[in-house]
Design a protein around this motif. Sequence first.
Motif, PDB file in Angstrom:
ATOM      1  N   ALA A  11     -36.691  15.461   7.913  1.00  0.00           N
ATOM      2  CA  ALA A  11     -36.364  14.428   8.895  1.00  0.00           C
ATOM      3  C   ALA A  11     -37.585  14.080   9.745  1.00  0.00           C
ATOM      4  CB  ALA A  11     -35.219  14.900   9.786  1.00  0.00           C
ATOM      5  N   VAL A  12     -38.353  15.097  10.098  1.00  0.00           N
ATOM      6  CA  VAL A  12     -39.585  14.868  10.853  1.00  0.00           C
ATOM      7  C   VAL A  12     -40.545  14.000  10.042  1.00  0.00           C
ATOM      8  CG1 VAL A  12     -41.653  16.001  11.746  1.00  0.00           C
ATOM      9  CG2 VAL A  12     -39.391  16.964  12.228  1.00  0.00           C
ATOM     10  N   ARG A  13     -40.694  14.319   8.775  1.00  0.00           N
ATOM     11  CA  ARG A  13     -41.596  13.548   7.913  1.00  0.00           C
ATOM     12  C   ARG A  13     -41.160  12.085   7.842  1.00  0.00           C
ATOM     13  NH1 ARG A  13     -42.554  14.422   1.380  1.00  0.00           N
ATOM     14  NH2 ARG A  13     -44.533  13.235   1.248  1.00  0.00           N
ATOM     15  N   ARG A  14     -39.881  11.845   7.649  1.00  0.00           N
ATOM     16  CA  ARG A  14     -39.379  10.461   7.601  1.00  0.00           C
ATOM     17  C   ARG A  14     -39.646   9.748   8.918  1.00  0.00           C
ATOM     18  NH1 ARG A  14     -35.044  13.130   4.987  1.00  0.00           N
ATOM     19  NH2 ARG A  14     -33.807  13.089   6.923  1.00  0.00           N
ATOM     20  N   GLY A  15     -39.527  10.489  10.025  1.00  0.00           N
ATOM     21  CA  GLY A  15     -39.772   9.893  11.331  1.00  0.00           C
ATOM     22  C   GLY A  15     -41.210   9.408  11.472  1.00  0.00           C
ATOM     23  N   TYR A  16     -42.144  10.227  11.020  1.00  0.00           N
ATOM     24  CA  TYR A  16     -43.551   9.822  11.081  1.00  0.00           C
ATOM     25  C   TYR A  16     -43.808   8.568  10.253  1.00  0.00           C
ATOM     26  CZ  TYR A  16     -45.439  13.972  13.438  1.00  0.00           C
ATOM     27  OH  TYR A  16     -45.763  14.933  14.365  1.00  0.00           O
ATOM     28  N   LEU A  17     -43.307   8.548   9.047  1.00  0.00           N
ATOM     29  CA  LEU A  17     -43.566   7.419   8.167  1.00  0.00           C
ATOM     30  C   LEU A  17     -42.938   6.141   8.714  1.00  0.00           C
ATOM     31  CD1 LEU A  17     -43.123   9.159   4.694  1.00  0.00           C
ATOM     32  CD2 LEU A  17     -45.248   8.616   5.912  1.00  0.00           C
ATOM     33  N   GLU A  18     -41.790   6.277   9.353  1.00  0.00           N
ATOM     34  CA  GLU A  18     -41.158   5.093   9.928  1.00  0.00           C
ATOM     35  C   GLU A  18     -41.951   4.574  11.118  1.00  0.00           C
ATOM     36  OE1 GLU A  18     -36.782   3.535  11.443  1.00  0.00           O
ATOM     37  OE2 GLU A  18     -36.996   5.520  10.510  1.00  0.00           O
ATOM     38  N   LEU A  19     -42.426   5.463  11.963  1.00  0.00           N
ATOM     39  CA  LEU A  19     -43.250   5.034  13.083  1.00  0.00           C
ATOM     40  C   LEU A  19     -44.502   4.312  12.594  1.00  0.00           C
ATOM     41  CD1 LEU A  19     -43.091   8.166  15.423  1.00  0.00           C
ATOM     42  CD2 LEU A  19     -42.189   5.895  15.927  1.00  0.00           C
ATOM     43  N   ALA A  20     -45.153   4.878  11.593  1.00  0.00           N
ATOM     44  CA  ALA A  20     -46.382   4.271  11.065  1.00  0.00           C
ATOM     45  C   ALA A  20     -46.121   2.903  10.466  1.00  0.00           C
ATOM     46  CB  ALA A  20     -47.020   5.195  10.038  1.00  0.00           C
ATOM     47  N   SER A  21     -44.969   2.735   9.821  1.00  0.00           N
ATOM     48  CA  SER A  21     -44.658   1.455   9.185  1.00  0.00           C
ATOM     49  C   SER A  21     -44.451   0.347  10.215  1.00  0.00           C
ATOM     50  CB  SER A  21     -43.405   1.590   8.312  1.00  0.00           C
ATOM     51  OG  SER A  21     -42.239   1.728   9.108  1.00  0.00           O
ATOM     52  N   GLN A  22     -44.115   0.715  11.444  1.00  0.00           N
ATOM     53  CA  GLN A  22     -43.854  -0.279  12.482  1.00  0.00           C
ATOM     54  C   GLN A  22     -45.123  -0.785  13.156  1.00  0.00           C
ATOM     55  OE1 GLN A  22     -41.157   1.673  15.111  1.00  0.00           O
ATOM     56  NE2 GLN A  22     -39.514   1.794  13.608  1.00  0.00           N
ATOM     57  N   ASP A  23     -46.205  -0.035  13.056  1.00  0.00           N
ATOM     58  CA  ASP A  23     -47.447  -0.421  13.734  1.00  0.00           C
ATOM     59  C   ASP A  23     -48.640  -0.006  12.867  1.00  0.00           C
ATOM     60  OD1 ASP A  23     -49.285  -1.262  15.551  1.00  0.00           O
ATOM     61  OD2 ASP A  23     -48.732   0.136  17.141  1.00  0.00           O
ATOM     62  N   PRO A  24     -48.793  -0.619  11.685  1.00  0.00           N
ATOM     63  CA  PRO A  24     -49.802  -0.160  10.726  1.00  0.00           C
ATOM     64  C   PRO A  24     -51.235  -0.263  11.235  1.00  0.00           C
ATOM     65  CG  PRO A  24     -48.826  -2.252  10.042  1.00  0.00           C
ATOM     66  CD  PRO A  24     -47.988  -1.739  11.164  1.00  0.00           C
ATOM     67  N   GLU A  25     -51.506  -1.138  12.195  1.00  0.00           N
ATOM     68  CA  GLU A  25     -52.867  -1.261  12.705  1.00  0.00           C
ATOM     69  C   GLU A  25     -53.274  -0.034  13.518  1.00  0.00           C
ATOM     70  OE1 GLU A  25     -53.534  -4.816  14.829  1.00  0.00           O
ATOM     71  OE2 GLU A  25     -53.126  -6.147  13.122  1.00  0.00           O
ATOM     72  N   ARG A  26     -52.312   0.627  14.120  1.00  0.00           N
ATOM     73  CA  ARG A  26     -52.635   1.784  14.970  1.00  0.00           C
ATOM     74  C   ARG A  26     -52.502   3.106  14.230  1.00  0.00           C
ATOM     75  NH1 ARG A  26     -50.295   5.203  18.570  1.00  0.00           N
ATOM     76  NH2 ARG A  26     -48.205   4.306  18.402  1.00  0.00           N
ATOM     77  N   TYR A  27     -51.950   3.078  13.028  1.00  0.00           N
ATOM     78  CA  TYR A  27     -51.740   4.309  12.270  1.00  0.00           C
ATOM     79  C   TYR A  27     -52.573   4.320  10.999  1.00  0.00           C
ATOM     80  CZ  TYR A  27     -47.644   5.504  15.117  1.00  0.00           C
ATOM     81  OH  TYR A  27     -46.805   5.832  16.146  1.00  0.00           O
ATOM     82  N   LEU A  28     -52.982   5.515  10.612  1.00  0.00           N
ATOM     83  CA  LEU A  28     -53.611   5.757   9.320  1.00  0.00           C
ATOM     84  C   LEU A  28     -52.850   6.908   8.676  1.00  0.00           C
ATOM     85  CD1 LEU A  28     -55.896   5.374   7.236  1.00  0.00           C
ATOM     86  CD2 LEU A  28     -57.260   7.003   8.596  1.00  0.00           C
ATOM     87  N   VAL A  29     -52.115   6.610   7.616  1.00  0.00           N
ATOM     88  CA  VAL A  29     -51.311   7.628   6.932  1.00  0.00           C
ATOM     89  C   VAL A  29     -52.076   8.112   5.707  1.00  0.00           C
ATOM     90  CG1 VAL A  29     -49.134   8.136   5.792  1.00  0.00           C
ATOM     91  CG2 VAL A  29     -49.173   6.548   7.726  1.00  0.00           C
ATOM     92  N   LEU A  30     -52.274   9.422   5.622  1.00  0.00           N
ATOM     93  CA  LEU A  30     -53.034  10.022   4.524  1.00  0.00           C
ATOM     94  C   LEU A  30     -52.201  11.092   3.836  1.00  0.00           C
ATOM     95  CD1 LEU A  30     -56.468  10.484   6.345  1.00  0.00           C
ATOM     96  CD2 LEU A  30     -55.791   8.600   4.835  1.00  0.00           C
ATOM     97  N   ASP A  31     -52.349  11.169   2.532  1.00  0.00           N
ATOM     98  CA  ASP A  31     -51.674  12.189   1.731  1.00  0.00           C
ATOM     99  C   ASP A  31     -52.376  13.523   1.942  1.00  0.00           C
ATOM    100  OD1 ASP A  31     -50.586  13.844  -0.167  1.00  0.00           O
ATOM    101  OD2 ASP A  31     -50.923  12.494  -1.865  1.00  0.00           O
TER     102      ASP A  31
END
Length: 219
Positions: free
Chosen positions: A175-195
């Motif tokens: 659930a925590v992981r899904r929360g992070y990905l959802e937050l990042a999807s809402q503001d892609p300019e401020r987030y950098l998601v890395l595997d």
Amino acid sequence: MTENLAAATPRVGSAPGLFVCFEGGDGAGKTTQVRLLTDVLEKKGREVLVTRQPGGTPLGAQIRELVLHGDHVAARAEALLFAADKAHHVDQLIKPALADGKVVITDRYVDSSITYQGAGRELGADEITALQHWAVGGLLPDLTIVLDVSPEVGRERRGDVHDRLESEADAFHAAVRRGYLELASQDPERYLVLDASKPVEHLHAAVVDGIDRVTRGRA
């Protein structure tokens, strides 16, 4: 989730310093990437303040001991303690460092509470977002780097020693992981998601590229 609140909340913007946050599930490798980025920035002549949340101040260290290594803490009390840590942390460390032109690198910030207490504890992402953003006075990082890791890989990396949150079941961490990905999807300019399963050197290069992008954008 939290789209309107996130869009309405100011970030550092034109402040002299640079505010960078590393987020992600337990075992994602944040500590290693913080160290590598700090080395690069210091070699470029930047003054860097490295901190973590909870912690970073004497009060924060006491809160960290309570919420991560103490006895049971009720979910709402846990959320309030994390908010108190951030309010004090921003006032005493982060804002003064940014005003002095330093680069502030923090291991965890408001998104950790939004995902761990909002999603993991099921207290509601919108409610925890409002609490956290109020606690920090609307101060958000210039760049938030999310090291995305599955609960299974995170647990394997952590080994046999776990704090209160690390000890939660995989469903909590999912659930925590899904929360992070959802937050990042809402503001892609401020987030950098890395595997986070990628090699350390690969992740470090992507982090440096992300910092350079933000720096160029502000210039």
